[in-house]
Design a protein around this motif. Structure first.
Motif, PDB file in Angstrom:
ATOM      1  N   PRO A 162      17.175   4.656   8.288  1.00 27.28           N
ATOM      2  CA  PRO A 162      17.429   3.944   9.729  1.00 27.28           C
ATOM      3  C   PRO A 162      16.247   4.641  10.746  1.00 27.28           C
ATOM      4  CG  PRO A 162      19.335   4.500   8.700  1.00 27.28           C
ATOM      5  CD  PRO A 162      18.413   5.037   7.846  1.00 27.28           C
ATOM      6  N   TYR A 163      15.557   3.844  11.430  1.00 24.15           N
ATOM      7  CA  TYR A 163      14.690   4.178  12.344  1.00 24.15           C
ATOM      8  C   TYR A 163      13.469   4.722  11.524  1.00 24.15           C
ATOM      9  CZ  TYR A 163      18.066   4.206  15.958  1.00 24.15           C
ATOM     10  OH  TYR A 163      18.992   3.704  16.951  1.00 24.15           O
ATOM     11  N   ARG A 164      13.238   4.122  10.304  1.00 25.94           N
ATOM     12  CA  ARG A 164      11.895   4.566   9.601  1.00 25.94           C
ATOM     13  C   ARG A 164      11.565   3.486   9.088  1.00 25.94           C
ATOM     14  NH1 ARG A 164      12.239   9.938   9.294  1.00 25.94           N
ATOM     15  NH2 ARG A 164      10.666  10.144  10.863  1.00 25.94           N
ATOM     16  N   GLY A 165      12.262   2.517   8.318  1.00 27.57           N
ATOM     17  CA  GLY A 165      11.898   1.460   7.711  1.00 27.57           C
ATOM     18  C   GLY A 165      12.791   1.123   6.361  1.00 27.57           C
ATOM     19  N   VAL A 166      12.046   0.028   5.565  1.00 27.81           N
ATOM     20  CA  VAL A 166      12.679  -0.117   4.507  1.00 27.81           C
ATOM     21  C   VAL A 166      11.648  -0.328   3.174  1.00 27.81           C
ATOM     22  CG1 VAL A 166      14.513  -1.488   5.594  1.00 27.81           C
ATOM     23  CG2 VAL A 166      12.376  -2.729   4.829  1.00 27.81           C
ATOM     24  N   GLN A 167      12.354  -0.199   1.922  1.00 25.93           N
ATOM     25  CA  GLN A 167      11.487  -0.217   0.805  1.00 25.93           C
ATOM     26  C   GLN A 167      12.534  -1.384  -0.057  1.00 25.93           C
ATOM     27  OE1 GLN A 167      10.872   3.844  -0.335  1.00 25.93           O
ATOM     28  NE2 GLN A 167       8.796   3.426   0.070  1.00 25.93           N
ATOM     29  N   LEU A 168      11.632  -1.878  -1.129  1.00 24.27           N
ATOM     30  CA  LEU A 168      12.411  -2.607  -2.202  1.00 24.27           C
ATOM     31  C   LEU A 168      13.080  -1.711  -3.185  1.00 24.27           C
ATOM     32  CD1 LEU A 168      10.028  -5.567  -2.563  1.00 24.27           C
ATOM     33  CD2 LEU A 168      12.057  -5.690  -1.286  1.00 24.27           C
ATOM     34  N   THR A 169      14.179  -1.916  -3.580  1.00 27.50           N
ATOM     35  CA  THR A 169      14.537  -1.607  -4.833  1.00 27.50           C
ATOM     36  C   THR A 169      14.066  -2.065  -6.089  1.00 27.50           C
ATOM     37  OG1 THR A 169      16.579  -3.142  -4.873  1.00 27.50           O
ATOM     38  CG2 THR A 169      16.982  -0.908  -3.860  1.00 27.50           C
ATOM     39  N   PRO A 170      14.243  -1.675  -7.200  1.00 29.61           N
ATOM     40  CA  PRO A 170      13.946  -2.363  -8.474  1.00 29.61           C
ATOM     41  C   PRO A 170      14.217  -3.699  -8.539  1.00 29.61           C
ATOM     42  CG  PRO A 170      14.377  -0.300  -9.013  1.00 29.61           C
ATOM     43  CD  PRO A 170      14.835  -0.439  -7.723  1.00 29.61           C
ATOM     44  N   GLN A 171      15.443  -4.005  -8.002  1.00 30.93           N
ATOM     45  CA  GLN A 171      16.028  -5.390  -8.017  1.00 30.93           C
ATOM     46  C   GLN A 171      15.390  -6.311  -6.870  1.00 30.93           C
ATOM     47  OE1 GLN A 171      20.093  -5.512  -6.936  1.00 30.93           O
ATOM     48  NE2 GLN A 171      20.030  -7.573  -7.047  1.00 30.93           N
ATOM     49  N   LEU A 224      20.804  -6.859   3.343  1.00 32.92           N
ATOM     50  CA  LEU A 224      19.925  -6.414   2.187  1.00 32.92           C
ATOM     51  C   LEU A 224      20.210  -5.089   1.426  1.00 32.92           C
ATOM     52  CD1 LEU A 224      16.845  -8.246   2.753  1.00 32.92           C
ATOM     53  CD2 LEU A 224      18.621  -9.350   1.893  1.00 32.92           C
ATOM     54  N   SER A 225      20.661  -4.106   2.039  1.00 29.20           N
ATOM     55  CA  SER A 225      20.663  -2.845   1.706  1.00 29.20           C
ATOM     56  C   SER A 225      22.189  -2.845   1.047  1.00 29.20           C
ATOM     57  CB  SER A 225      20.545  -1.842   2.713  1.00 29.20           C
ATOM     58  OG  SER A 225      21.196  -1.891   3.788  1.00 29.20           O
ATOM     59  N   GLU A 226      23.135  -3.563   1.719  1.00 30.64           N
ATOM     60  CA  GLU A 226      24.379  -3.518   1.199  1.00 30.64           C
ATOM     61  C   GLU A 226      24.417  -4.224  -0.059  1.00 30.64           C
ATOM     62  OE1 GLU A 226      26.549  -5.546   4.208  1.00 30.64           O
ATOM     63  OE2 GLU A 226      26.899  -3.482   5.496  1.00 30.64           O
ATOM     64  N   THR A 227      23.621  -5.389  -0.400  1.00 24.69           N
ATOM     65  CA  THR A 227      23.622  -6.045  -1.745  1.00 24.69           C
ATOM     66  C   THR A 227      22.468  -5.297  -2.603  1.00 24.69           C
ATOM     67  OG1 THR A 227      21.878  -7.769  -0.785  1.00 24.69           O
ATOM     68  CG2 THR A 227      24.405  -8.231  -0.661  1.00 24.69           C
ATOM     69  N   GLY A 228      21.915  -4.328  -2.295  1.00 21.33           N
ATOM     70  CA  GLY A 228      21.304  -3.334  -3.174  1.00 21.33           C
ATOM     71  C   GLY A 228      19.809  -3.850  -3.353  1.00 21.33           C
ATOM     72  N   LEU A 229      19.361  -4.783  -2.506  1.00 18.95           N
ATOM     73  CA  LEU A 229      18.041  -5.293  -2.686  1.00 18.95           C
ATOM     74  C   LEU A 229      16.849  -4.466  -2.019  1.00 18.95           C
ATOM     75  CD1 LEU A 229      19.057  -9.062  -2.115  1.00 18.95           C
ATOM     76  CD2 LEU A 229      17.880  -8.210  -4.175  1.00 18.95           C
ATOM     77  N   ILE A 230      17.319  -3.851  -1.219  1.00 23.57           N
ATOM     78  CA  ILE A 230      16.187  -2.736  -0.419  1.00 23.57           C
ATOM     79  C   ILE A 230      16.873  -1.504  -0.049  1.00 23.57           C
ATOM     80  CG2 ILE A 230      15.061  -4.724   0.813  1.00 23.57           C
ATOM     81  CD1 ILE A 230      16.653  -3.682   3.373  1.00 23.57           C
ATOM     82  N   GLU A 231      16.251  -0.407   0.327  1.00 23.51           N
ATOM     83  CA  GLU A 231      16.591   0.901   0.612  1.00 23.51           C
ATOM     84  C   GLU A 231      16.242   0.919   2.156  1.00 23.51           C
ATOM     85  OE1 GLU A 231      18.847   3.900  -0.295  1.00 23.51           O
ATOM     86  OE2 GLU A 231      17.937   2.588  -2.099  1.00 23.51           O
ATOM     87  N   HIS A 232      17.199   1.162   2.966  1.00 16.53           N
ATOM     88  CA  HIS A 232      16.888   1.305   4.313  1.00 16.53           C
ATOM     89  C   HIS A 232      16.872   2.701   4.848  1.00 16.53           C
ATOM     90  CE1 HIS A 232      17.954  -0.103   8.720  1.00 16.53           C
ATOM     91  NE2 HIS A 232      16.848   0.367   8.488  1.00 16.53           N
ATOM     92  N   ALA A 240      11.337 -10.467  -5.373  1.00 15.83           N
ATOM     93  CA  ALA A 240       9.911 -10.809  -4.489  1.00 15.83           C
ATOM     94  C   ALA A 240       9.006 -11.200  -5.267  1.00 15.83           C
ATOM     95  CB  ALA A 240       9.796  -9.415  -3.590  1.00 15.83           C
ATOM     96  N   LEU A 241       8.848 -10.416  -6.472  1.00 10.01           N
ATOM     97  CA  LEU A 241       7.698 -10.989  -7.428  1.00 10.01           C
ATOM     98  C   LEU A 241       7.989 -12.583  -7.861  1.00 10.01           C
ATOM     99  CD1 LEU A 241       6.697  -7.689  -9.080  1.00 10.01           C
ATOM    100  CD2 LEU A 241       5.109  -9.088  -7.775  1.00 10.01           C
ATOM    101  N   GLN A 242       9.063 -12.472  -8.283  1.00  7.84           N
ATOM    102  CA  GLN A 242       9.551 -14.046  -8.468  1.00  7.84           C
ATOM    103  C   GLN A 242       9.155 -15.057  -7.577  1.00  7.84           C
ATOM    104  OE1 GLN A 242      13.668 -15.109  -9.079  1.00  7.84           O
ATOM    105  NE2 GLN A 242      13.019 -15.953 -11.115  1.00  7.84           N
ATOM    106  N   GLN A 244       0.862  -1.183  -0.016  1.00  6.19           N
ATOM    107  CA  GLN A 244       0.162   0.080  -0.025  1.00  6.19           C
ATOM    108  C   GLN A 244       0.903   1.420   0.001  1.00  6.19           C
ATOM    109  OE1 GLN A 244      -3.034  -0.828  -0.452  1.00  6.19           O
ATOM    110  NE2 GLN A 244      -2.978  -2.925   0.500  1.00  6.19           N
ATOM    111  N   GLY A 245       2.143   1.103  -0.341  1.00  7.43           N
ATOM    112  CA  GLY A 245       3.207   2.345  -0.247  1.00  7.43           C
ATOM    113  C   GLY A 245       3.871   2.603   1.061  1.00  7.43           C
ATOM    114  N   GLY A 246       4.619   3.323   1.357  1.00  3.21           N
ATOM    115  CA  GLY A 246       5.195   3.526   2.638  1.00  3.21           C
ATOM    116  C   GLY A 246       6.355   2.499   2.870  1.00  3.21           C
ATOM    117  N   PHE A 247       6.715   2.600   4.270  1.00  2.00           N
ATOM    118  CA  PHE A 247       7.981   1.834   4.497  1.00  2.00           C
ATOM    119  C   PHE A 247       7.573   0.582   5.308  1.00  2.00           C
ATOM    120  CE2 PHE A 247       9.613   5.982   4.042  1.00  2.00           C
ATOM    121  CZ  PHE A 247      10.808   5.696   3.390  1.00  2.00           C
TER     122      PHE A 247
END
Ligand SMILES: [Mn+2]
Ligand SMILES: [Mn+2]
Ligand SMILES: [Mn+2]
Ligand SMILES: [Mn+2]
Lengths: 231, 231
Positions: A66-75, A56-64, A80-82, A29-32
């Motif tokens: 700090p203290y807010r949360g995470v979102q997926l990168t396109p990769q 995961l953020s070091e390997t570029g799979l998510i954007e982190h 995830a969809l796979q 639904q959007g957001g973190f």
DNA sequence: TTTGATAATTAGGCTAGCCTAATACCCTGT
DNA sequence: ACAGGGTATTAGGCTAGCCTAATTATCAAA
């Protein structure tokens, strides 16, 4: 031009795959996605999530943030969809081709999704005729990574007096799914919302065949519906 | 309240399951499985095997005679046979029901065997009609843990002049399996051993249709045959 | 603006599995 | 009887993932 060849990335581990799925679901639904929500969904302690988010953020799979949360990168989203495609094709195949009950397929798919090859999934999808929805009504992402998005409302909060189509049902609780099947509350059924008791009370609905069902709030929150404006 | 009931044994890990299978295969002719043979089969370093053997003997799955080797305990044998059943049912199902090539199923089964439930395997076995042999001719253990044992001889060492039935083929090399299928060297075929060249040379065989095949030693060692005494 | 509750992170520890390098053991040939 | 070569084990180290306890950040209420 960078000579950087598309990394021969190591395959994702089972844990990583499940984390990515969780983040996808929590951000649909959007957001973190928050640390504690991910922890609750995967039944691990919050520090385990912090640690994994770092990797995961070091390997570029998510954007982190700090203290807010995470979102997926396109990769990360692609991965995830796979996984979600694999999971839902597996649930569909087990149900259609091997006689599994719709209440039992989720736990089985949750393990198998990490072990099947792309080829096997596509063979199953082919044998099924490229299904678009899994047994619980959830949309199956295409092999190309596209997924249908729909604005659904839970039965527990659907407008009284309106009509809805039951579109999708939470797939994680076998006993609840058995009960719902017994009650004829399965994806595709049309329901008129007759009444809702106060104080988080049950919702009363009428099926097209005239019979009614009393659906408690706990269950109602797991039934995702599409309102049909007309009568 | 009640005495805490501990689950008698935690589920085996993927590694443990593969080690047990290796020990089973390496001891199928009796005797001990050695550290270096296990290491070679699993493509790990010998100290990894020593470490795992220590743990497995502590959990009662194997008997370890230091500097000699290991054998399965009854419990370890049961677990190994269960994995082999899973593996072979999976190979059969993928071949028969999902159109996989017999050369490709081994690697797929090697992963899936650790993720499938007992129930799924039995559904697949049922759908197949309780097969007794996998696509490579290997006997499938029963759900009760019994397996057919046969005295087979490789084609590379079969008596010249005799007749054999090709019973089972090594399943690990896709390209070799493709080649064998092309040559019509598949389980069940009857072969007369015409000649064998010296110095580890090829074996020449004649099929029932009169055509002959020249089978090099490397390939011949992977073809397991049952001698048929008569002509 | 301070404070306290809540959420997130860091610190430190554990197990499974793998590795390489060093050492111990076993056996065969002399 | 003993030496060497080969095999097995031990010693020590690494990563992934998990944990609990301690600490820090955020945010809303007082
Ligand atoms: Mn599911
Ligand atoms: Mn999963
Ligand atoms: Mn195989
Ligand atoms: Mn395996």
């Amino acid at each position: 031009m960078s000579a950087a060849i598309r990394s021969p990335q190591p395959p994702l581990t089972r844990s990583v795959e499940d984390y990515l799925k969780s983040v996808f679901h929590l951000t649909s639904q959007g957001g973190f996605a928050t640390t504690s929500d991910i922890a609750a969904m995967l039944e691990v302690a919050p520090p385990s999530v912090s640690g994994m988010m770092k990797r995961l953020s070091e390997t570029g799979l998510i954007e982190h943030v700090p203290y807010r949360g995470v979102q997926l990168t396109p990769q990360g989203r692609r991965a995830a969809l796979q996984m979600i495609r694999r999971h839902r094709i597996l649930e569909s195949y087990l149900t259609s081709k091997l006689g599994f009950d719709w209440g039992d397929v989720h736990v089985e798919a949750e393990r198998l999704e990490h072990a099947v090859s792309e080829k096997l999934i596509e063979r199953m999808a082919d044998a099924l005729g490229e299904p678009r929805y899994d047994p619980h009504g959830a949309p199956i992402p295409t092999a190309a990574g596209e997924i249908e998005e729909a604005e659904l409302v839970t039965l527990a909060e659907a407008d009284v007096g309106g009509s809805v189509i039951l579109q999708e049902v939470d797939d994680e609780h076998p006993e609840r799914l058995h009960y719902l099947a017994e009650q004829g509350l399965t994806p595709g059924v049309r329901l008129r919302v007759i009444e809702r008791q106060p104080f988080n009370g049950p919702t009363i609905v009428r099926r097209d065949d005239g019979t009614t069902r009393v659906v408690g709030q706990e269950l109602g929150l797991l039934l995702f519906c599409r309102p049909t404006d007309g009568e």
